[in-house]
Design an enzyme around this catalytic site. Structure first.
Site, PDB file in Angstrom:
ATOM      1  N   GLN A  70       0.708  -8.127   5.283  1.00 31.04           N
ATOM      2  CA  GLN A  70       1.170  -9.142   6.245  1.00 31.04           C
ATOM      3  C   GLN A  70       0.184 -10.307   6.367  1.00 31.04           C
ATOM      4  OE1 GLN A  70       2.678  -7.552   9.947  1.00 31.04           O
ATOM      5  NE2 GLN A  70       2.312  -9.487  11.006  1.00 31.04           N
ATOM      6  N   HIS A 110       5.726  -2.004  10.881  1.00 36.27           N
ATOM      7  CA  HIS A 110       5.503  -1.443   9.551  1.00 36.27           C
ATOM      8  C   HIS A 110       6.010  -0.015   9.510  1.00 36.27           C
ATOM      9  CE1 HIS A 110       2.607  -4.556   7.842  1.00 36.27           C
ATOM     10  NE2 HIS A 110       2.888  -4.988   9.062  1.00 36.27           N
ATOM     11  N   HIS A 148       0.814  -1.209   0.000  1.00 36.04           N
ATOM     12  CA  HIS A 148       0.000   0.000   0.000  1.00 36.04           C
ATOM     13  C   HIS A 148       0.847   1.259   0.000  1.00 36.04           C
ATOM     14  CE1 HIS A 148      -3.169  -2.726   2.043  1.00 36.04           C
ATOM     15  NE2 HIS A 148      -3.298  -2.745   0.744  1.00 36.04           N
ATOM     16  N   HIS A 149       2.015   1.190   0.627  1.00 33.98           N
ATOM     17  CA  HIS A 149       2.861   2.386   0.749  1.00 33.98           C
ATOM     18  C   HIS A 149       4.251   2.221   0.165  1.00 33.98           C
ATOM     19  CE1 HIS A 149      -0.156   2.700   4.060  1.00 33.98           C
ATOM     20  NE2 HIS A 149      -0.272   3.904   3.546  1.00 33.98           N
TER      21      HIS A 149
HETATM   22 ZN    ZN Z   1       1.623   0.363   4.552  1.00 36.64          ZN
END
Ligand code: ZN
Length: 188
Positions: free
Chosen positions: A119, A147, A80-81
């Protein structure tokens, strides 16, 4: 699976530097596109790997107790990042007559970690792959990770860890799960 397209990745990093208002030609940033590309190809190396290669050799053995490898360190990439998450995996199984070399468990964690991930999925993929190769449902995976996307942005909580678990077959039974968690020294 293809290796990373280095030329394209370098061009994208350079473009990103320009987009955030940087000068990609200043001295400190000159080699950044190639450095980032090398780092990414390492962090995503599981994409061009073949998992069966690590798992094809199993051994027949008369052993039906729990086998556990704990504290397998891993680094994965939050999809996502696009920032790493770093932690430890603990893997256990009860043999149905087949075992694999213990270091193969490390390789399996490594293989599924080194790609864009979340995860929860990572934990499940490791568990399911082991169920397939060992031909048993009795597999448990426990992952505990920090994270960087949580630690460095948004809520900026750098002390929290994310825990995920996969419990198959006998590990869904109270006493087996308790034994597994006791080995982990965790009350959950
Ligand atoms: Zn993330």
């Amino acid at each position: 699976m293809p290796e990373i397209d280095a030329k394209r990745a370098e061009a994208a990093v350079r473009e990103l530097l320009i987009a955030v208002g940087e000068d990609p030609d200043r001295e400190g940033l000159l080699d950044t596109p190639s450095r980032v590309t090398r780092m990414w190809s390492e962090l995503l190396s599981g994409m061009s790997d073949d998992p069966s290669r690590h798992l094809e050799r199993t051994f027949e053995i008369d052993h039906d107790e729990m086998v556990m490898v704990r504290d397998i360190e891993f680094t994965s990439m939050c999809e996502h990042h696009m920032l790493p998450f770093i932690g430890k995996a603990h893997v256990a199984y009860i043999s149905s007559g087949k075992v694999i070399g213990l270091s193969k468990l490390n390789r399996l964690v490594e293989y599924f970690s080194k790609r864009p991930q979340v995860q929860e999925r990572l934990t499940m993929q490791i568990g399911k792959a082991l169920q397939t190769v060992l031909q048993t449902q009795d597999v448990a995976v426990f992952m505990d990770a920090k994270h960087l996307c949580v630690a460095s942005r948004g809520v900026k909580d750098d002390s929290s860890n994310t825990i995920t678990g996969f419990y198959g077959g006998k590990f869904q039974e109270e006493n087996t799960k308790a034994e597994f968690l006791k080995y982990l020294d965790i009350n959950a």
